[in-house]
Design an enzyme around this catalytic site. Sequence first.
Site, PDB file in Angstrom:
ATOM      1  N   TYR A  32      63.866 -35.299  47.323  1.00 28.06           N
ATOM      2  CA  TYR A  32      64.514 -36.454  46.778  1.00 28.06           C
ATOM      3  C   TYR A  32      65.445 -37.330  47.844  1.00 28.06           C
ATOM      4  CZ  TYR A  32      68.563 -38.662  44.575  1.00 28.06           C
ATOM      5  OH  TYR A  32      69.798 -39.510  44.317  1.00 28.06           O
TER       6      TYR A  32
ATOM      7  N   LYS B 191      65.142 -41.103  48.932  1.00 27.64           N
ATOM      8  CA  LYS B 191      66.276 -42.257  49.071  1.00 27.64           C
ATOM      9  C   LYS B 191      66.601 -42.807  50.350  1.00 27.64           C
ATOM     10  CE  LYS B 191      68.269 -43.253  45.824  1.00 27.64           C
ATOM     11  NZ  LYS B 191      68.126 -44.429  44.804  1.00 27.64           N
TER      12      LYS B 191
ATOM     13  N   THR C 138      72.685 -43.017  47.664  1.00 29.40           N
ATOM     14  CA  THR C 138      73.352 -41.627  47.215  1.00 29.40           C
ATOM     15  C   THR C 138      74.073 -41.097  48.688  1.00 29.40           C
ATOM     16  OG1 THR C 138      72.988 -39.177  46.828  1.00 29.40           O
ATOM     17  CG2 THR C 138      71.144 -40.649  47.492  1.00 29.40           C
ATOM     18  N   ASP C 139      75.107 -40.241  48.602  1.00 29.80           N
ATOM     19  CA  ASP C 139      75.620 -39.479  49.758  1.00 29.80           C
ATOM     20  C   ASP C 139      74.580 -38.636  50.086  1.00 29.80           C
ATOM     21  OD1 ASP C 139      75.908 -37.633  47.776  1.00 29.80           O
ATOM     22  OD2 ASP C 139      77.933 -37.518  48.223  1.00 29.80           O
TER      23      ASP C 139
ATOM     24  N   ILE D 108      58.246 -49.562  38.145  1.00 31.50           N
ATOM     25  CA  ILE D 108      58.673 -50.462  39.470  1.00 31.50           C
ATOM     26  C   ILE D 108      57.727 -50.459  40.270  1.00 31.50           C
ATOM     27  CG2 ILE D 108      61.108 -50.389  38.847  1.00 31.50           C
ATOM     28  CD1 ILE D 108      61.322 -48.188  41.127  1.00 31.50           C
TER      29      ILE D 108
ATOM     30  N   VAL E  34      74.729 -20.419  37.587  1.00 35.96           N
ATOM     31  CA  VAL E  34      75.347 -21.141  38.781  1.00 35.96           C
ATOM     32  C   VAL E  34      74.641 -20.673  39.862  1.00 35.96           C
ATOM     33  CG1 VAL E  34      77.304 -20.932  40.381  1.00 35.96           C
ATOM     34  CG2 VAL E  34      77.564 -21.129  37.854  1.00 35.96           C
TER      35      VAL E  34
ATOM     36  N   LEU F 140      61.203 -45.739  30.955  1.00 31.78           N
ATOM     37  CA  LEU F 140      61.278 -44.713  30.068  1.00 31.78           C
ATOM     38  C   LEU F 140      60.659 -43.350  30.727  1.00 31.78           C
ATOM     39  CD1 LEU F 140      61.329 -46.520  26.971  1.00 31.78           C
ATOM     40  CD2 LEU F 140      63.216 -45.986  28.275  1.00 31.78           C
ATOM     41  N   THR F 141      60.756 -42.816  31.664  1.00 30.85           N
ATOM     42  CA  THR F 141      60.435 -41.469  31.909  1.00 30.85           C
ATOM     43  C   THR F 141      61.104 -40.578  31.097  1.00 30.85           C
ATOM     44  OG1 THR F 141      62.054 -41.242  33.720  1.00 30.85           O
ATOM     45  CG2 THR F 141      60.111 -42.313  34.448  1.00 30.85           C
TER      46      THR F 141
END
Length: 339
Positions: A153, A157, A125-126, A60, A209, A35-36
């Site tokens: 990030y 991953k 993730t891609d 974790i 954007v 629960l971050t």
Amino acid sequence: MKIIVTGGAGFIGGNFVHYMLSEHPEDRIVCLDQLTYAGNMETLAPVADHPNFRFVRADIADRESVFPLFEQEQPDAVVHFAAESHVDRSIENPGIFLKTNVIGTGVLMDASLQFKVKRFHQVSTDEVYGDLPLDRPDLFFTEQTPLHTSSPYSASKAAADLLALSYFRTYGLPVTVSRCSNNYGPYHFPEKLIPLMITNALRDIPLPVYGTGENVRDWLYVIDHCRAIDRILRAGSPGEVYNVGGHNERTNLQVVRTIVERLGKSTDLITFVTDRPGHDRRYAIDPTKISESLGWEPTTRFEQGIDLTIQWYLENRNWWERIINGEYREYYEKMYGKR
Ligand code: NAD
Ligand code: DAU
């Protein structure tokens, strides 16, 4: 099957918990989540009383919590979503990405080995493939594309993916990995493009954007991702990587214009702001392997999925208003205040 789902209070993990309890009500789902800021018990409220659901709050990366839970539950499988997931936050504060995404994944795999888990599924993730040029629409990410990351990030991953595959080769842990494109749908935290634009447009505040808005993302409705993971869990082969995506490429500007149009707002709300450092240009998945080997196909086209998503945000204002009225305000001011 008894499955530990990490990160089940987040966006995709939450949708996966709902999906599994509805599609396979006989399976037991134990959700492990710290629960971050991104975790939300309200996302799990619809399943809280399900007889085959249990929630456990823990980090974790904390062995003292993870090992006793595995000992107690003796899971058949682990589906590992828990992660720090936002590229912009990783640029501000990389350290927590290493701790959760790399060390945390290592702790879960050590516990999986010790308690003889029959499948460890790493949700990836891609972004681990880096990006593609905007002027080569013929290029796509396949499972053979070299890993070539851009942000802390995506680097964290990629490290976790390689660690997971090393546990397969070295220790024989039955690992599978899925690398999915950008998801969208209900319960998406409003720091990400689509929910940020919907919730800003609904409040008639500017739609920021990055750069020129020409960057391309390959959008997949979240339930299609959940179906893909379920297929891999039941029919995928250990040691294999599966790309997941549905050929729904859009520029960011196209996505934002679609949201503005569907909500009947003015395009004057669109504001071009300073670009993200290291901003990936284009992501595009080739899903041939999962389609041909496991028979998975996406079922929701972007036009339908975006309508479902907007409708969900219109009908669930309490869910997102509570978020944007909390610590998210400080985050928003820091990231967008002087941009
Ligand atoms: P999210 O940020 O919405 O949710 C992450 C969840 O993990 C939260 O519930 C959070 O509380 C929990 N968590 C974070 N650190 C933890 C820790 N140390 N211990 C236990 N729990 C912790 O993320 P998301 O968008 O749902 O992404 C889920 C997974 O899918 C991630 O691994 C991400 O890399 C991957 N992924 C996301 C997308 C996307 O478009 N969102 C696409 C492909 C893959
Ligand atoms: O491709 C999968 C990845 O998709 C996941 O691994 C990540 O966890 C997930 O966050 C997502 O990463 P992106 O960086 O692509 O998503 P994000 O929603 O942050 O941004 C999507 C695009 O929109 C990107 O080109 C940056 C741009 N953007 C984003 C925000 C938040 C804007 O132009 N303005 C914004 O305010």
